[in-house]
Design a protein around this motif. Sequence first.
Motif, PDB file in Angstrom:
ATOM      1  N   GLY A   1     -35.908  89.654  49.431  1.00  0.00           N
ATOM      2  CA  GLY A   1     -36.289  89.022  50.684  1.00  0.00           C
ATOM      3  C   GLY A   1     -37.051  87.720  50.521  1.00  0.00           C
ATOM      4  O   GLY A   1     -37.416  87.090  51.516  1.00  0.00           O
ATOM      5  N   SER A   2     -37.304  87.297  49.303  1.00  0.00           N
ATOM      6  CA  SER A   2     -38.016  86.040  49.093  1.00  0.00           C
ATOM      7  C   SER A   2     -37.096  84.859  49.408  1.00  0.00           C
ATOM      8  O   SER A   2     -35.876  84.962  49.330  1.00  0.00           O
ATOM      9  CB  SER A   2     -38.526  85.954  47.656  1.00  0.00           C
ATOM     10  N   LEU A   3     -37.708  83.750  49.787  1.00  0.00           N
ATOM     11  CA  LEU A   3     -36.977  82.539  50.128  1.00  0.00           C
ATOM     12  C   LEU A   3     -37.528  81.377  49.330  1.00  0.00           C
ATOM     13  O   LEU A   3     -38.687  81.369  48.915  1.00  0.00           O
ATOM     14  CB  LEU A   3     -37.111  82.237  51.629  1.00  0.00           C
ATOM     15  N   GLN A   4     -36.696  80.392  49.132  1.00  0.00           N
ATOM     16  CA  GLN A   4     -37.116  79.190  48.421  1.00  0.00           C
ATOM     17  C   GLN A   4     -37.145  78.017  49.392  1.00  0.00           C
ATOM     18  O   GLN A   4     -36.175  77.776  50.111  1.00  0.00           O
ATOM     19  CB  GLN A   4     -36.156  78.888  47.273  1.00  0.00           C
ATOM     20  N   ILE A   5     -38.274  77.307  49.424  1.00  0.00           N
ATOM     21  CA  ILE A   5     -38.415  76.149  50.295  1.00  0.00           C
ATOM     22  C   ILE A   5     -38.788  74.944  49.459  1.00  0.00           C
ATOM     23  O   ILE A   5     -39.352  75.086  48.364  1.00  0.00           O
ATOM     24  CB  ILE A   5     -39.470  76.387  51.403  1.00  0.00           C
ATOM     25  N   PRO A   6     -38.502  73.736  49.939  1.00  0.00           N
ATOM     26  CA  PRO A   6     -38.862  72.542  49.171  1.00  0.00           C
ATOM     27  C   PRO A   6     -40.378  72.402  49.040  1.00  0.00           C
ATOM     28  O   PRO A   6     -41.137  72.744  49.954  1.00  0.00           O
ATOM     29  CB  PRO A   6     -38.274  71.386  49.989  1.00  0.00           C
ATOM     30  N   ALA A   7     -40.822  71.863  47.912  1.00  0.00           N
ATOM     31  CA  ALA A   7     -42.254  71.654  47.712  1.00  0.00           C
ATOM     32  C   ALA A   7     -42.810  70.633  48.701  1.00  0.00           C
ATOM     33  O   ALA A   7     -43.998  70.672  49.036  1.00  0.00           O
ATOM     34  CB  ALA A   7     -42.506  71.191  46.274  1.00  0.00           C
ATOM     35  N   SER A   8     -41.949  69.730  49.196  1.00  0.00           N
ATOM     36  CA  SER A   8     -42.406  68.718  50.148  1.00  0.00           C
ATOM     37  C   SER A   8     -42.846  69.316  51.482  1.00  0.00           C
ATOM     38  O   SER A   8     -43.530  68.659  52.272  1.00  0.00           O
ATOM     39  CB  SER A   8     -41.290  67.696  50.397  1.00  0.00           C
ATOM     40  N   ALA A   9     -42.452  70.567  51.768  1.00  0.00           N
ATOM     41  CA  ALA A   9     -42.827  71.200  53.030  1.00  0.00           C
ATOM     42  C   ALA A   9     -44.245  71.767  52.999  1.00  0.00           C
ATOM     43  O   ALA A   9     -44.798  72.109  54.039  1.00  0.00           O
ATOM     44  CB  ALA A   9     -41.840  72.321  53.366  1.00  0.00           C
ATOM     45  N   ILE A  10     -44.845  71.856  51.818  1.00  0.00           N
ATOM     46  CA  ILE A  10     -46.168  72.457  51.671  1.00  0.00           C
ATOM     47  C   ILE A  10     -47.254  71.433  52.005  1.00  0.00           C
ATOM     48  O   ILE A  10     -47.286  70.327  51.444  1.00  0.00           O
ATOM     49  CB  ILE A  10     -46.368  72.986  50.237  1.00  0.00           C
ATOM     50  N   LEU A  11     -48.167  71.799  52.923  1.00  0.00           N
ATOM     51  CA  LEU A  11     -49.279  70.915  53.290  1.00  0.00           C
ATOM     52  C   LEU A  11     -50.504  71.175  52.430  1.00  0.00           C
ATOM     53  O   LEU A  11     -51.246  70.259  52.100  1.00  0.00           O
ATOM     54  CB  LEU A  11     -49.644  71.121  54.764  1.00  0.00           C
ATOM     55  N   GLY A  12     -50.730  72.401  52.085  1.00  0.00           N
ATOM     56  CA  GLY A  12     -51.891  72.754  51.281  1.00  0.00           C
ATOM     57  C   GLY A  12     -51.712  74.139  50.701  1.00  0.00           C
ATOM     58  O   GLY A  12     -50.953  74.955  51.224  1.00  0.00           O
ATOM     59  N   VAL A  13     -52.408  74.393  49.589  1.00  0.00           N
ATOM     60  CA  VAL A  13     -52.296  75.677  48.897  1.00  0.00           C
ATOM     61  C   VAL A  13     -53.688  76.259  48.712  1.00  0.00           C
ATOM     62  O   VAL A  13     -54.637  75.554  48.332  1.00  0.00           O
ATOM     63  CB  VAL A  13     -51.611  75.512  47.524  1.00  0.00           C
ATOM     64  N   ARG A  14     -53.823  77.558  48.977  1.00  0.00           N
ATOM     65  CA  ARG A  14     -55.072  78.266  48.778  1.00  0.00           C
ATOM     66  C   ARG A  14     -54.753  79.642  48.233  1.00  0.00           C
ATOM     67  O   ARG A  14     -54.100  80.443  48.893  1.00  0.00           O
ATOM     68  CB  ARG A  14     -55.822  78.384  50.105  1.00  0.00           C
ATOM     69  N   ALA A  15     -55.210  79.886  46.986  1.00  0.00           N
ATOM     70  CA  ALA A  15     -54.902  81.149  46.303  1.00  0.00           C
ATOM     71  C   ALA A  15     -53.380  81.344  46.285  1.00  0.00           C
ATOM     72  O   ALA A  15     -52.667  80.515  45.752  1.00  0.00           O
ATOM     73  CB  ALA A  15     -55.620  82.313  46.972  1.00  0.00           C
ATOM     74  N   ASN A  16     -52.893  82.410  46.909  1.00  0.00           N
ATOM     75  CA  ASN A  16     -51.452  82.672  46.931  1.00  0.00           C
ATOM     76  C   ASN A  16     -50.842  82.371  48.297  1.00  0.00           C
ATOM     77  O   ASN A  16     -49.807  82.931  48.657  1.00  0.00           O
ATOM     78  CB  ASN A  16     -51.178  84.129  46.561  1.00  0.00           C
TER      79      ASN A  16
END
Length: 353
Positions: free
Chosen positions: A276-291
Motif C-alpha cells: 500500500g505504499s506510494l512513491q511521490i516526487p521529492a519536490s512535493a515535500i515542504l518539510g520533514v520531521r522525524a518520519n
Amino acid sequence: MKDRAHRLVLAALLLTPLLYGCGEKEGEKPAPSEEIFPVQVMTVQPGNMLQTLSAVGTVRYRRETPLGFTTAGKVAVVRFEEGDYVRQGALLAALDTTSVGADLSAAEAERSRAQAEFDRIKQLYAEGWITKARYEAAEASAKAASARVAQAGFARGTALLYAPSSGVVLTRNVQPGQIVAAGTPALVLGEGDDGFVFRAPVIDRNAARLRVGMAAEISLPALGSAPVTATISEIDGRANQATGAFTVQFSLPASAQLKSGQIGTASIKLPAAEDGSLQIPASAILGVRANEALVYIVDPKSQRVETRNVAIERITDGAVVITGGLKQGDLLVTSGAEKLRTGAKVRMTKAPG
C-alpha cells in the motif's frame, strides 16, 4: 447678472466632492483582487507510482569457462593470447608429456604382468591346486593394474587443453615453462555460442520485487545513446556475502558490438508496492520531521490548497516512499508550492511525465 453666474459656479464646485462621496462610507477601501498561484499537480494513483530501478553492471559472456589441467606439470606451449578468437576443438595449451607418458608406460607394463599372473592363477584354481582366496587376490591385482592404466591415460589426454566451444580467450594465466598444479585455471574462455548477458548487483529490498522475464532497458555508452531492450533471465538465489546484494542477469540480443567488460546501466520499471505504499516526487515535500513530511493537496472544487501530513517509509533518489496520508485521486502539488499558504487559490497544470 454677473454676480449670479459666479454664485452658480461656486455652488457646483462645492457640490462635486459630495457627489463623489455619496454611497461610500468613511474609511472604506475597494477590495483588492485575490492572487492566484500557478502550480503543477499530479493525481495520486498506483499507475503513476511505478518506481524506476537503476543498477550499474557489466556485459559478460553467458558462459565464461575456466579451463585447466587435471594433473600437475610443466607447461610446454600456449597457443593463444588474450582477445584471440578460437574455434571449437582448437588446441589451446599443452603440458610437457614426458612425465605423464612415462607414467602411462609403467602402468601398461604393470597391467601386462598382473594379467599374466592372473591367467596362471586362474588355471591353477580350475585344477584345484590353489585356494579361492589366492585366486580372488590375483583377480583384484589385475583389475587395479587396468585402472591405473586408465588413470594414466586420462592424465595424458588432459595434458592437452582443447577449446570446448568457439569463443574468445578472456584471460591467459600461464606461460611456457611454468610449473602448474592440478586444477589451476590456465585460460578463461568466453563461449560465444551462448551469447552475452548483462549482470548487475541489486540490493535485497529491490531484488525481492524482480521476477524472471521482466523487461529492462540497458544503456551501454559503447553502443551509442539508444538503450538496448533486455529481459531478466536469472536472479541469484543467495546474496553476495561481502555486499549483501543479489546479482541479476539480463539476456541481451545478439550484437557484433558487444564485448565482455563493457559498463552500462539497467533501468527496470518496478510494480507498485503490495503493502500500500506510494512513491511521490521529492519536490512535493515542504518539510520533514522525524518520519513525517508535509505536502499540499488541492481541493478540485474550490481550487484551494490544504496541507497534509504523510508518513515516510524511506527516501530514494529523487523520490519519497510514503505509507499513509494520501489516497488515490488526491491532487498533489509537485511544483510551485514555495509561495503557497493554507487556503490559497491556485491554477493547476499537470506535472510532466
